[in-house]
Write an enzyme that holds these catalytic residues in place. Structure first.
Site, mmCIF file in Angstrom:
data_model
loop_
_atom_site.group_PDB
_atom_site.id
_atom_site.type_symbol
_atom_site.label_atom_id
_atom_site.label_comp_id
_atom_site.label_asym_id
_atom_site.label_seq_id
_atom_site.Cartn_x
_atom_site.Cartn_y
_atom_site.Cartn_z
ATOM 1 N N HIS A 127 0.812 -1.218 0.000
ATOM 2 C CA HIS A 127 0.000 0.000 0.000
ATOM 3 C C HIS A 127 0.850 1.274 0.000
ATOM 4 O O HIS A 127 0.306 2.368 -0.216
ATOM 5 C CB HIS A 127 -0.927 0.035 1.218
ATOM 6 N N ASP A 144 -2.693 -10.879 -2.250
ATOM 7 C CA ASP A 144 -3.236 -10.350 -1.002
ATOM 8 C C ASP A 144 -4.716 -10.016 -1.202
ATOM 9 O O ASP A 144 -5.130 -9.653 -2.311
ATOM 10 C CB ASP A 144 -2.465 -9.093 -0.610
ATOM 11 N N HIS A 149 -6.275 -7.504 -0.202
ATOM 12 C CA HIS A 149 -6.424 -6.074 -0.463
ATOM 13 C C HIS A 149 -5.636 -5.692 -1.714
ATOM 14 O O HIS A 149 -4.539 -6.200 -1.943
ATOM 15 C CB HIS A 149 -5.906 -5.252 0.724
ATOM 16 N N ASP A 206 -4.329 -13.123 3.534
ATOM 17 C CA ASP A 206 -5.558 -12.687 4.175
ATOM 18 C C ASP A 206 -6.797 -12.948 3.328
ATOM 19 O O ASP A 206 -7.904 -12.573 3.722
ATOM 20 C CB ASP A 206 -5.488 -11.213 4.561
#
Length: 314
Positions: free
Chosen positions: A126, A163, A165, A246
């Site tokens: 991120h 991931d 996200h 995740d």
């Protein structure tokens, strides 16, 4: 000649970043991963070095990084955004993550390893050129990609991100650079709100958004029909993986339903392709994964697939 080993890069500095007792990006995450990988056949554990300013500056604004470094507290915590904190030790922890990825590349290009996994934290995908966010301070895969290009002459680098996200930082860093392919599967809608299918950069970005409650079938179909064919068409000199775990069904921060075997499957697919095209060169970096009972087995099956591939490349 015996098969080359999979390197596992880690440093205990990664235990010193402390975003708070209730924060999901806990110290125990990396402890759990390292314990799960202990004595894994076909692997060798090495200490992760600190990334250099030169390495960081290829992907980040060095003024940004100096500002973050200067903000590191002696005690307590400093909030960079609602999710991202600094404690004493955070800077070196982040530097070990980026340093691990660059060092892994050095070892691979020197012929001392075929592939590697960086068991480090905090995560990185991120982090923007000049902004920390989403638990991330430095974008490790972005720094590694630029290191491969600048130091090892890699002309084309693929970054694959599973991931849960979307790696908005990685996408933003490379969206105008056709020498880097970024492919991401992730839940949508979910933080950070980016990663829609129509975000294609300069033709080098492929997002594979998955609706909540998607599972193995949807994940494997997205990669089999879109992600992996795009990787094949790009024909990279190197593959980097943003390995977030995740999307597993047990994870508390999202609503995808992947199983342990899905991580073995996607890793095996990536490594089989890498063996054919780029001499098996794969560096994987730990991103998310916040259920401790699931995180260790996910990381273990991922690294088992990396290790079992090391005798396939010529």
């Amino acid at each position: 000649m015996p098969p080359m080993k999979t390197l596992i890069l880690h440093h205990d500095d990664c235990l010193n970043h402390n975003p708070g007792k209730m924060h999901p990006e806990s110290i125990q995450r990396v402890r759990t991963v390292v314990e799960a990988l202990d004595q894994l056949p076909g692997t060798e554990k090495l200490p992760a070095p600190l990334a250099s300013p030169e390495q960081i500056g290829r992907a980040h604004d060095l003024h940004y990084w100096q500002t973050v470094t200067d903000a590191e507290p002696v005690e307590g915590r400093v909030m960079l955004d609602e999710d991202t904190f600094l404690s004493s030790g955070s800077i070196n922890a982040a530097l070990r993550g980026s340093g691990a990825a660059c060092f892994a590349l050095d070892q691979i290009y020197a012929g001392r390893a075929r592939n590697a996994f960086c068991a480090t934290r905090p995560p990185g995908h991120h982090a923007l050129v000049n902004k920390a966010m989403g638990f991330c301070l430095l974008n490790h895969v972005a720094i590694a990609a630029r290191h491969a290009q600048a130091v090892h002459g890699a002309e084309k680098v693929a970054i694959l991100d599973f991931d849960v996200h979307h790696g908005n930082g990685t996408q933003a860093i490379f969206e105008n650079d056709a020498s880097v392919l970024y492919i991401s599967s992730h839940q949508d809608p979910l933080y950070p709100g980016t990663g829609h299918a129509d975000e294609t950069g300069c033709g080098n970005i492929l997002n594979l958004p998955l609706p909540p409650n998607s599972g193995s079938t949807e994940f494997r179909q997205a990669w089999s029909t879109l992600g992996l064919p795009a990787l094949h068409a790009f024909a990279p000199d190197l593959i980097l993986i943003s390995a977030g775990f995740d999307a597993h069904q047990a994870d508390p921060l999202a609503q995808l339903n992947l199983q342990f075997d899905d991580y073995h499957w996607i890793t095996r697919e990536i490594c089989n392709y890498a063996a054919e095209v780029c001499n098996g060169r794969v560096v994987s970096v730990l991103e998310g994964g916040y259920d401790l009972d699931a995180l260790g087995p996910c990381a273990r099956t991922h690294v088992q697939a990396l290790a079992s591939s090391t005798n396939q490349a010529g």
